[in-house]
Design a protein around this motif. Structure first.
Motif, mmCIF file in Angstrom:
data_model
loop_
_atom_site.group_PDB
_atom_site.id
_atom_site.type_symbol
_atom_site.label_atom_id
_atom_site.label_comp_id
_atom_site.label_asym_id
_atom_site.label_seq_id
_atom_site.Cartn_x
_atom_site.Cartn_y
_atom_site.Cartn_z
ATOM 1 N N GLN A 184 0.796 -1.226 0.000
ATOM 2 C CA GLN A 184 0.000 0.000 0.000
ATOM 3 C C GLN A 184 0.837 1.288 0.000
ATOM 4 O O GLN A 184 0.648 2.136 -0.877
ATOM 5 N N PRO A 185 1.746 1.479 0.963
ATOM 6 C CA PRO A 185 2.524 2.738 0.938
ATOM 7 C C PRO A 185 3.401 2.848 -0.295
ATOM 8 O O PRO A 185 3.605 3.946 -0.824
ATOM 9 N N LEU A 217 2.760 1.609 -3.351
ATOM 10 C CA LEU A 217 1.924 1.965 -4.492
ATOM 11 C C LEU A 217 1.397 3.392 -4.382
ATOM 12 O O LEU A 217 1.291 4.096 -5.391
ATOM 13 N N ARG A 218 1.073 3.811 -3.163
ATOM 14 C CA ARG A 218 0.574 5.181 -2.980
ATOM 15 C C ARG A 218 1.627 6.203 -3.392
ATOM 16 O O ARG A 218 1.357 7.132 -4.158
ATOM 17 N N ASP A 219 2.848 6.020 -2.895
ATOM 18 C CA ASP A 219 3.922 6.950 -3.239
ATOM 19 C C ASP A 219 4.243 6.906 -4.732
ATOM 20 O O ASP A 219 4.522 7.941 -5.357
ATOM 21 N N CYS A 263 2.160 6.148 -7.185
ATOM 22 C CA CYS A 263 1.086 6.828 -7.912
ATOM 23 C C CYS A 263 1.248 8.343 -7.837
ATOM 24 O O CYS A 263 1.076 9.051 -8.842
ATOM 25 N N LEU A 264 1.581 8.842 -6.656
ATOM 26 C CA LEU A 264 1.773 10.283 -6.502
ATOM 27 C C LEU A 264 2.946 10.763 -7.348
ATOM 28 O O LEU A 264 2.883 11.839 -7.954
ATOM 29 N N LEU A 272 -3.223 -0.189 -12.261
ATOM 30 C CA LEU A 272 -3.242 1.237 -11.916
ATOM 31 C C LEU A 272 -2.949 2.114 -13.127
ATOM 32 O O LEU A 272 -3.589 3.148 -13.336
#
Length: 253
Positions: A7-8, A10-12, A14-15, A196
Motif C-alpha cells: 500500500q505505501p 503503491l501510494r507513493d 502513484c503520486l 493502476l
C-alpha cells in the motif's frame, strides 16, 4: 509481499507518476503550443511564411520525435543534472519528459490548426485583423476541440514515458514494476501496477473525450467565432446599422 507492505509503496508511486505527468504536461503545453503555431504560420500559405524558419524548426521537431524516449532520457542525464542538480527522481524525469513530449505535441498542434477553415482567417484579415488577432480570435478557438484531443493523446503518451523513466531512477509506477515486479519476481505487485496504469489512462481518455465532445458541440452551434463577431461589430460604422435597417424595410414592404 503482503498488501500492507504494498500500500505505501503503491501510494507513493502513484503520486510520483501523477507529479511527473502533471508538470511535464504543463511545460509541454507552454513549449509545444507556441512551437506548433510557429510551424503553421511559417508554412506555405501561412501568415508569416518563412521557408527557412519552417524547415529549421521542422527539422528540430522531427529529430526530437525520432529519438526513442528510453535513449533520450539517458542522453539527457548530464543536462538534467546541470538544470536541477540531480539526475534521479520524479523532478529529474520531468525534464526529459518535457523535452521528449514538446516535439510530439507541436506536430499535433500544427495538424489541428490546419483543420481551421481558411475562409475565417481571410474574413478577419479583411476586417483589419492582424496576426495576433487571427491566432487568438480564430485559430485557437476554432481548433480548441482538436487541440484538447491532441493534448489527451500527449498526456497518455507521457504516462507511458513516465513508466519508462522508472528504468533509470525516475520513480513512479514504472520503477516499482521494475524493481519489485521484475527484479524481485513480485508478480502480484506487477499486476497491480499494470492495473493502476490502465485506470489512469482510462480516466484521462474519458475526460478528454468528454471535453472534446462538449467543445465540438459548442463550436458547431456558432455560425462564426465569438472573436470574429466582436471584431466585426467593432469595425462597423455608427450609422451602418440604421442604414442597413432602412434599406431592409422597403424590401420587406
Amino acid at each position: 509481499m503482503t498488501w500492507s507492505e504494498m500500500q505505501p509503496l503503491l501510494r507513493d508511486a502513484c503520486l510520483d507518476t501523477l507529479f511527473m505527468v502533471w508538470w511535464s504536461t504543463v511545460y509541454t503545453v507552454l513549449g509545444g503550443l507556441p512551437l506548433g503555431i510557429l510551424l503553421y504560420l511559417t508554412d506555405r500559405g501561412g501568415l508569416l511564411r518563412n521557408v527557412v524558419v519552417n524547415k529549421a524548426v521542422g527539422a528540430v521537431v522531427n529529430i526530437g520525435r525520432s529519438v526513442p524516449f528510453i535513449i533520450l532520457i539517458v542522453w539527457l542525464i548530464p543536462f538534467t543534472r546541470l538544470v536541477i542538480n540531480t539526475s534521479i527522481g520524479p523532478s529529474a524525469a520531468v525534464v526529459a519528459l518535457t523535452i521528449g513530449a514538446i516535439p510530439f505535441f507541436a506536430r499535433l498542434v500544427e495538424t489541428s490548426l490546419r483543420e481551421v477553415d481558411h475562409g475565417l482567417i481571410e474574413a478577419v484579415q479583411a476586417m483589419g485583423g492582424g496576426t495576433w488577432t487571427v491566432i487568438f480570435k480564430v485559430l485557437l478557438p476554432q481548433a480548441l476541440a482538436s487541440l484538447v484531443a491532441g493534448l489527451t493523446t500527449t498526456v497518455i503518451a507521457l504516462i507511458g514515458y513516465s513508466a519508462m523513466a522508472g528504468a533509470v531512477g525516475g520513480g513512479g509506477l514504472g520503477q516499482v514494476a521494475i524493481n519489485y515486479g521484475y527484479q524481485r519476481q513480485e508478480h502480484g505487485l506487477m499486476n497491480i501496477t499494470i492495473v493502476l496504469l490502465v485506470v489512469i489512462v482510462t480516466i484521462v481518455q474519458l475526460a478528454g473525450d468528454l471535453t472534446v465532445r462538449r467543445l465540438a458541440r459548442r463550436t458547431g452551434r456558432q455560425t462564426a467565432p465569438v472573436g470574429v463577431r466582436r471584431l466585426w461589430s467593432a469595425n462597423r460604422k455608427p450609422g451602418q446599422l440604421k442604414t442597413e435597417v432602412g434599406e431592409a424595410a422597403p424590401e420587406a414592404g
